[in-house]
Design a protein around this motif. Structure first.
Motif, short mmCIF file in Angstrom:
data_model
loop_
_atom_site.label_atom_id
_atom_site.label_comp_id
_atom_site.label_asym_id
_atom_site.label_seq_id
_atom_site.Cartn_x
_atom_site.Cartn_y
_atom_site.Cartn_z
N GLY A 151 7.31 2.87 -9.26
CA GLY A 151 6.98 3.13 -7.87
C GLY A 151 5.48 3.08 -7.63
N PHE A 152 4.69 3.61 -8.58
CA PHE A 152 3.24 3.50 -8.43
C PHE A 152 2.83 2.04 -8.41
CE2 PHE A 152 -0.79 2.59 -10.50
CZ PHE A 152 -1.64 3.18 -9.60
N TRP A 153 3.37 1.27 -9.33
CA TRP A 153 3.02 -0.14 -9.44
C TRP A 153 3.34 -0.87 -8.12
CZ3 TRP A 153 5.07 -4.94 -8.97
CH2 TRP A 153 4.40 -6.01 -9.58
N LEU A 154 4.54 -0.62 -7.58
CA LEU A 154 4.91 -1.25 -6.31
C LEU A 154 3.97 -0.83 -5.19
CD1 LEU A 154 8.82 -1.11 -6.18
CD2 LEU A 154 7.39 -3.16 -6.34
N GLY A 155 3.66 0.47 -5.13
CA GLY A 155 2.78 0.97 -4.08
C GLY A 155 1.38 0.38 -4.19
N ARG A 160 -2.66 -3.88 -2.39
CA ARG A 160 -3.38 -5.11 -2.73
C ARG A 160 -2.90 -6.28 -1.87
NH1 ARG A 160 -3.72 -4.90 -9.41
NH2 ARG A 160 -5.31 -3.27 -9.51
N ALA A 161 -1.59 -6.34 -1.63
CA ALA A 161 -1.05 -7.42 -0.80
C ALA A 161 -1.57 -7.31 0.64
CB ALA A 161 0.47 -7.39 -0.81
N ALA A 162 -1.67 -6.08 1.15
CA ALA A 162 -2.17 -5.89 2.51
C ALA A 162 -3.62 -6.37 2.60
CB ALA A 162 -2.07 -4.41 2.90
N THR A 172 2.26 -11.12 5.34
CA THR A 172 3.29 -10.18 4.92
C THR A 172 3.39 -9.04 5.93
OG1 THR A 172 3.92 -8.53 3.25
CG2 THR A 172 1.58 -9.07 3.41
N SER A 173 4.62 -8.59 6.13
CA SER A 173 4.84 -7.45 7.03
C SER A 173 4.32 -6.16 6.41
CB SER A 173 6.33 -7.31 7.31
OG SER A 173 7.05 -7.04 6.11
N LEU A 174 3.97 -6.17 5.13
CA LEU A 174 3.45 -4.96 4.48
C LEU A 174 2.12 -4.52 5.08
CD1 LEU A 174 4.22 -5.82 0.74
CD2 LEU A 174 5.30 -4.02 2.11
N THR A 175 1.35 -5.47 5.62
CA THR A 175 0.00 -5.17 6.06
C THR A 175 -0.03 -4.05 7.09
OG1 THR A 175 -0.51 -7.49 5.67
CG2 THR A 175 -2.15 -6.20 6.89
N SER A 176 0.74 -4.21 8.16
CA SER A 176 0.70 -3.19 9.21
C SER A 176 1.33 -1.89 8.72
CB SER A 176 1.38 -3.69 10.48
OG SER A 176 2.74 -3.99 10.21
N LEU A 177 2.38 -1.98 7.89
CA LEU A 177 3.02 -0.78 7.36
C LEU A 177 2.04 0.03 6.50
CD1 LEU A 177 6.41 -2.42 6.24
CD2 LEU A 177 6.03 -0.99 8.26
N ILE A 178 1.34 -0.66 5.62
CA ILE A 178 0.39 0.02 4.72
C ILE A 178 -0.79 0.55 5.53
CG2 ILE A 178 -1.24 -0.34 2.83
CD1 ILE A 178 1.60 -0.24 1.84
N ARG A 179 -1.28 -0.28 6.44
CA ARG A 179 -2.41 0.15 7.28
C ARG A 179 -2.07 1.46 8.01
NH1 ARG A 179 -5.62 -2.69 12.29
NH2 ARG A 179 -6.24 -0.70 13.18
N ASP A 180 -0.89 1.51 8.62
CA ASP A 180 -0.49 2.72 9.36
C ASP A 180 -0.44 3.93 8.44
OD1 ASP A 180 -0.30 1.29 11.63
OD2 ASP A 180 1.88 1.33 11.80
N LEU B 144 -9.59 0.73 -8.24
CA LEU B 144 -8.14 0.90 -8.12
C LEU B 144 -7.47 -0.38 -7.63
CD1 LEU B 144 -5.63 2.77 -8.19
CD2 LEU B 144 -6.26 3.54 -5.88
N LEU B 145 -8.14 -1.05 -6.70
CA LEU B 145 -7.49 -2.16 -6.00
C LEU B 145 -8.00 -3.53 -6.41
CD1 LEU B 145 -7.50 -0.46 -2.50
CD2 LEU B 145 -5.51 -0.83 -3.96
N GLY B 146 -9.15 -3.58 -7.08
CA GLY B 146 -9.70 -4.89 -7.39
C GLY B 146 -10.78 -4.80 -8.44
N ASP B 147 -12.00 -5.27 -8.09
CA ASP B 147 -13.11 -5.32 -9.04
C ASP B 147 -12.72 -6.08 -10.30
OD1 ASP B 147 -14.65 -3.96 -7.25
OD2 ASP B 147 -14.84 -2.12 -8.43
#
Lengths: 318, 318
Positions: A151-155, A160-162, A172-180, B144-147
């Motif tokens: 779950g950590f890895w997916l999160g 990173r995908a966002a 990806t639809s993840l962007t707005s979900l993660i941003r929120d 965490l996210l890059g570098d």
């Protein structure tokens, strides 16, 4: 004298569960506390979370009746000392056996003594089980060094995908979900400021809490998002690789699936089940949802080798 | 009235440097403090580290003479408020310009207004520089996210390689080096206990401090260790990819290399230089070792467009 009782604990990265039963598996108490994984939270906080869960499970129970205890814990060695101080505080004086979370998960899923267990919750680990003890293991290295497919890895990879979407437009639809979830509805003058704010927010909290974004990835994959689907495929690949590292191609024992990502119907669980069934066609795939009950059963077995497996109790109990 | 002075700051993940000069680049003070990156350390700790460095640089200097200030900082937006409180404490009342660490690194390396900067220290970022301002950037997303390809990245992957060696026997000299640094000479009954102890030790400290293992990877690679050499190759690949994301194939401006991994002779610096030279054969590769001097020069330019570049001052100064 009253019948003997046993206590079982399952301590995960996000929650700790405790169950008290008699030797027939009849429940006398249950408790739940926060994450008790010492690697993720530190030994003192983990011991405190476990204590809270024990308190709840012991409400109305004479702790002197408890004659055996088993606790399943990821990365357990460094917790022994902190836990040594927890038991007497709760009036528990019997021997306490500390085992890997993989051992109690396997015991929760099957009465068989030998097989394989695959856990994907906050963390991820695969283990070979021999005579209800841990043989080979793979991964379980914690969020910083491993836990690939967890779950950590997916999160983490959702964040990173966002960022990759905001900067490179991967789509990806993840962007707005993660941003929120990360920064709410804040408005920024430039996309770069938005990216900086998201990076700062992700770094500002304990890293392991990024696992809360895993459901977003599962939902997005179920809805057809290609980036989320790729993450699911990659995660399943890591989990399969870990399983294959601890299970020979000809092994036939059951495979117990445990952890929040694999015990409910998710695209990841489905993918993993399909791949396990393809690689080990003869193996029974069992689900282990209640590691604490598995731990209590292991404790009961130490007092009575004929103690019934929790699945039997559930099937026939009142 | 005394001649005007300027102050330049370069705030990195591991250290903060400050320099006070006049408009000709003559130094009146320098200072150094701990890591000031807010993403890695939090804004309050970062502001405190910067304050220490400013104190040292201002010893014997009348802060009222300082008429311009430039500070280069990774992930700077969220620091502005914390820094707003630092300046008056030191008697500095002039305008302070906050820019990316990439901008001051480029200015430190070249007097040209346009080109590319690649930084690999604790973190890693590539930036396009247009008129001494930041254009496109790539990575700089924090540990965490890059570098990717940074000192943190190398250190993290050195620990992962050591675990893979202990568990799967991949064979690398990094294992004993990392083991010694993580847990000293402690003796464990089983290899699994050793692995658990190393995992716990790695998780017990601030993740970004894993960058201290980067020199081990560089040394091991220089000595021919194949796993370390592969890590160098992979790191160089990430750094090249980031550079290519911000620099077109036909661009001819200088490429400034900055950060502890690229400004001294290391296998990674050599590899990156070779690949940059192969992809952009016409480009000058300059080394930016003193970002604070670059920041001070940018501050001087804001008062006097003919202020000499630090490299000129060094070449002709007394």
């Amino acid at each position: 004298m009253s019948d003997p009782l046993v206590i079982g604990l399952d301590v995960g990265g996000t929650s700790s569960r405790v169950v008290v039963t008699d030797l027939n598996g009849v429940r006398f108490g249950t408790g739940r506390g926060g994450g008790g994984n010492p690697v993720a939270h530190g030994a003192a906080a983990a011991a405190s979370a476990i204590g809270t869960a024990i308190d709840a499970a012991l409400a109305g129970v004479d702790p002197g009746r408890i004659l055996a205890a088993v606790i399943g814990l990821a990365g357990g060695t460094q917790m022994r000392k902190a836990l040594d101080e927890v038991w007497p505080d709760h009036g528990i004086t019997c021997p306490v056996r500390l085992v890997g979370d993989a051992v109690v998960a396997f015991a929760a899923g099957t009465a068989d003594p030998d097989g394989t267990v695959l856990i994907a919750g906050t963390g991820a680990i695969a283990g070979q089980i021999v005579d209800r003890r841990l043989g080979l293991i793979s991964d379980g290295h914690g969020w910083l060094l491993g836990d690939r497919g967890s779950g950590f890895w997916l999160g983490l990879h959702a964040v990173r995908a966002a960022l990759a979407d905001l900067e490179e437009g991967i789509g990806t639809s993840l962007t707005s979900l993660i941003r929120d979830k990360l920064i709410g509805q804040s408005v920024f003058g430039t996309r770069r400021e938005l990216v900086s704010a998201m990076i700062a927010a992700a770094h500002a909290e304990p890293p392991v809490t990024l696992s809360r974004f895993a459901p977003l990835v599962l939902d997005a994959a179920a809805a057809g998002d290609p980036v989320a689907k790729n993450l699911i495929t990659e995660a399943a690949g890591y989990l399969l690789r870990s399983t294959a590292a601890v299970r020979g191609p000809a092994e036939t024992g059951p495979i117990a699936l445990a952890g929040s990502l694999l015990t409910v119907a998710t695209p990841l669980a489905q993918r993993v089940r399909e791949e396990l069934a393809a690689r080990w066609p003869g193996a029974a795939l069992v689900t282990a949802t209640d590691g604490a009950a598995g731990a209590a059963w292991l404790a009961a077995l130490s007092l009575d080798p004929s103690a019934p497996h929790p699945s039997t109790v559930r099937a026939t109990g009142s």
